[in-house]
Design a protein around this motif. Structure first.
Motif, PDB file in Angstrom:
ATOM      1  N   UNK A   1       0.810  -1.215   0.000  1.00  0.00           N
ATOM      2  CA  UNK A   1       0.000   0.000   0.000  1.00  0.00           C
ATOM      3  C   UNK A   1       0.844   1.266   0.000  1.00  0.00           C
ATOM      4  N   UNK A   2       2.149   1.124  -0.220  1.00  0.00           N
ATOM      5  CA  UNK A   2       3.059   2.254  -0.071  1.00  0.00           C
ATOM      6  C   UNK A   2       3.456   2.926  -1.372  1.00  0.00           C
ATOM      7  N   UNK A   3       4.258   3.970  -1.216  1.00  0.00           N
ATOM      8  CA  UNK A   3       4.800   4.743  -2.331  1.00  0.00           C
ATOM      9  C   UNK A   3       6.319   4.603  -2.340  1.00  0.00           C
ATOM     10  N   UNK A   4       6.885   4.253  -3.503  1.00  0.00           N
ATOM     11  CA  UNK A   4       8.341   4.139  -3.599  1.00  0.00           C
ATOM     12  C   UNK A   4       8.965   5.533  -3.645  1.00  0.00           C
TER      13      UNK A   4
ATOM     14  N   UNK B   1      -0.279   1.265   8.791  1.00  0.00           N
ATOM     15  CA  UNK B   1      -1.307   0.918   7.818  1.00  0.00           C
ATOM     16  C   UNK B   1      -0.823   0.062   6.657  1.00  0.00           C
ATOM     17  N   UNK B   2       0.430  -0.379   6.706  1.00  0.00           N
ATOM     18  CA  UNK B   2       0.933  -1.261   5.640  1.00  0.00           C
ATOM     19  C   UNK B   2       0.026  -2.484   5.530  1.00  0.00           C
TER      20      UNK B   2
ATOM     21  N   UNK C   1      -6.398   0.886  -2.419  1.00  0.00           N
ATOM     22  CA  UNK C   1      -6.714  -0.186  -1.460  1.00  0.00           C
ATOM     23  C   UNK C   1      -6.379   0.232  -0.035  1.00  0.00           C
ATOM     24  N   UNK C   2      -5.246   0.913   0.130  1.00  0.00           N
ATOM     25  CA  UNK C   2      -4.871   1.381   1.462  1.00  0.00           C
ATOM     26  C   UNK C   2      -5.896   2.394   1.972  1.00  0.00           C
ATOM     27  N   UNK C   3      -6.258   3.338   1.117  1.00  0.00           N
ATOM     28  CA  UNK C   3      -7.192   4.385   1.502  1.00  0.00           C
ATOM     29  C   UNK C   3      -8.558   3.804   1.862  1.00  0.00           C
ATOM     30  N   UNK C   4      -8.938   2.736   1.179  1.00  0.00           N
ATOM     31  CA  UNK C   4     -10.267   2.128   1.397  1.00  0.00           C
ATOM     32  C   UNK C   4     -10.418   1.581   2.816  1.00  0.00           C
ATOM     33  N   UNK C   5      -9.309   1.226   3.422  1.00  0.00           N
ATOM     34  CA  UNK C   5      -9.317   0.556   4.734  1.00  0.00           C
ATOM     35  C   UNK C   5     -10.148  -0.721   4.715  1.00  0.00           C
TER      36      UNK C   5
END
Lengths: 339, 339
Positions: free
Chosen positions: A82-85, A147-148, A210-214
């Motif tokens: 769910x992260x940003x490189x 939140x990963x 997907x991360x934002x959706x929780x």
């Protein structure tokens, strides 16, 4: 010779000079790079290696494709959390049968991937190798604290989904190897399969949605084939996953090519790998919302099954032609093709 | 075979299971690792590769030494920024002529170095290679915000220093190669040279003392030979460095071995490399304080010269037998031994 070659290395990574600022305190060229992590974010770190003859051949991948793909496979791993490189370090071992031009082209691909995904190359090591070229890339990224998205959090009742299309990269490789043997050109209609193999896309936007959706339980990227990734989720989460073969997203190009060469496209989808799509589980009640969000982002989103039950012994089954059968785990792995 | 080998990989890194906590949110075994950086610290990142036949031979390094040294060379890079290493990612490409036992021993060395320096192995990649074994290690560490010690900050008037002894690793390698050819054992009196080559020490304590002193200008670790490191500092800082050959710290064992085989120990000191000592510049007025602090820590600290002048064209000169001569830059580099 020594110093000529050495100044070549500097030249290859010169595009990283003067990139300090925006969190980067020390860039390439010192003993180590130094950066300030963004407040309230955690650091995500991963590392993937690509080896000539094992992961690619000169005949099937342009040097710039090799560099590009090595970076993408890592950005994909960060996306699967769910992260940003943010940053990359590249370790490359070059053998004498690679020219300075070819090596420079590998760096072209590395920088192209970095620019596309807003990643800065901050370090690495360039050494010589006796024979096969080795490329090992580390990517550092960030994700909101706590939140990963892990692969171990699939919950009973969640839907199993996959982004984009799967199997295309393996079909593209099949096509390239055929072409290598026959000397024929690649038909225009199958360029998408070649693209999927040589210039894959990392699903960063999908991972962020997907991360934002929780609502996302478990998440993996499809590097080793869909079957292998499903099994990893099932085992880490200790659940039973049931997927339906008819729901697996196969592109028209893949269907058409598979038919032409008499192969089962599902075999490539389950066991091909290197698609760098995301596969995971989401709350069933949130599927419609995600469908809309993914459609708005232009990313295919397919529900392919369900988390059926929690189980002491994990399992993955696949429904095909009316029968629910265990899905064999074996995908490509680097110690001997298929079991 | 495939899955047997795959479970071996899991076994090799199992020692990293269950290590979450104390800042580590996701450890080994997911798509990527996730950690929370320590507040008020920046992240330090570096990456070093070691390749069979280029950096080591089976005959001169036990598998565990190879793993140990690959980690140390990276911790040394973090130390050369004044930082503390925290996490490691290991990318290893193993060829068929390495047994499972030997590969497991490489991991023994990796874990031994990690434990010694309080570093956690949090990720990596294990793949197959056609021939030479490749090991690429990324180490992530931390340093107080804005205080990383760069190689570009040498100031005119500062003293040039080096920690420990230099040249021992290259002499150790010479001895090992002699032994390989003659089949004779290593005399006890030279074990320190072998140790310097196979099991080097990263100068973490020295780096931290230098950072705390706030008197350190430039800093490098001695990976490519003292001459090469001095030149890097001179060029990055745009200064002239003058060192005195009689002040270069040569161990008794090295002097004795060099005499026995008719070699100049200074040649190993300047051009040998892999000593992993720290070389740098410090305010002249702070030298006595540092001498005391290093003595208390049991680390040799030698002033070997001075930053003479700032110069458009960087230079390094060496005084030997009364004459000040330019010090050739060429050390070992990975594209062809010595110039």
């Amino acid at each position: 010779m020594a110093h000529d070659e050495f100044s070549l290395i500097r030249q290859w990574t010169r595009r990283s000079d003067g990139q300090e600022g925006d969190g980067l305190t020390v860039g390439i060229g010192d003993d180590a790079a130094v950066f300030t992590p963004t407040p309230a974010m955690e650091v995500v770190a991963c590392c993937d290696a690509m080896v000539e003859t094992v992961h690619f051949l000169k005949e099937t991948m342009h040097p710039s494709d090799i560099g590009y793909k090595a970076v993408i496979s890592n950005i994909s791993d960060v996306a699967a959390m769910g992260g940003l490189a943010r940053y990359a370090l590249v370790s490359i071992a070059v053998s004498p049968n690679w020219s300075a031009t070819q090596t420079s082209q590998i760096y072209d691909g590395i920088y192209e991937a970095c620019e596309t995904y807003d990643v800065r190359l901050i370090g690495g090591d360039t050494v010589s190798a006796p024979d096969a070229l080795h490329l090992s890339v580390t990517v550092l990224g960030e994700v909101e604290k706590g939140r990963a998205i892990r692969r171990s959090q699939a919950q009973v009742g969640q839907a199993v989904f996959v982004t984009g299309y799967v199997g295309s990269s393996a079909a593209g490789l099949h096509l390239l190897l055929q072409q290598k043997n026959t000397g024929e050109g690649i038909p225009n209609q199958f360029q998408q399969l070649i693209q999927a193999h040589q210039r894959p896309t990392a699903q960063v936007t999908a991972g962020r949605l997907l991360l934002t959706s929780q609502a996302c339980g478990a998440l993996n990227d499809v590097s080793d084939g869909l079957a292998s990734e499903l099994w990893e989720i099932a085992e880490a989460s200790r659940v039973e996953l049931c997927v339906d073969a008819s729901l697996i997203p196969i592109s028209e190009e893949l269907s058409s090519y598979a038919e032409q060469v008499g192969k089962d496209p599902l075999d490539w989808a389950f066991y091909g790998g290197e698609d760098y799509q995301l596969v995971g589980t989401v709350d069933a009640g949130y599927v419609d919302t995600l469908r809309e969000q993914f459609a708005a982002a232009g990313i295919p989103f397919s529900v392919i099954g369900r988390v059926e039950s929690s189980a002491a012994e994990a399992s993955v089954t696949c429904k095909r032609e009316g029968r629910q059968m265990p899905l064999p785990k074996a995908g490509f792995n680097h110690f001997g093709q298929r079991e």
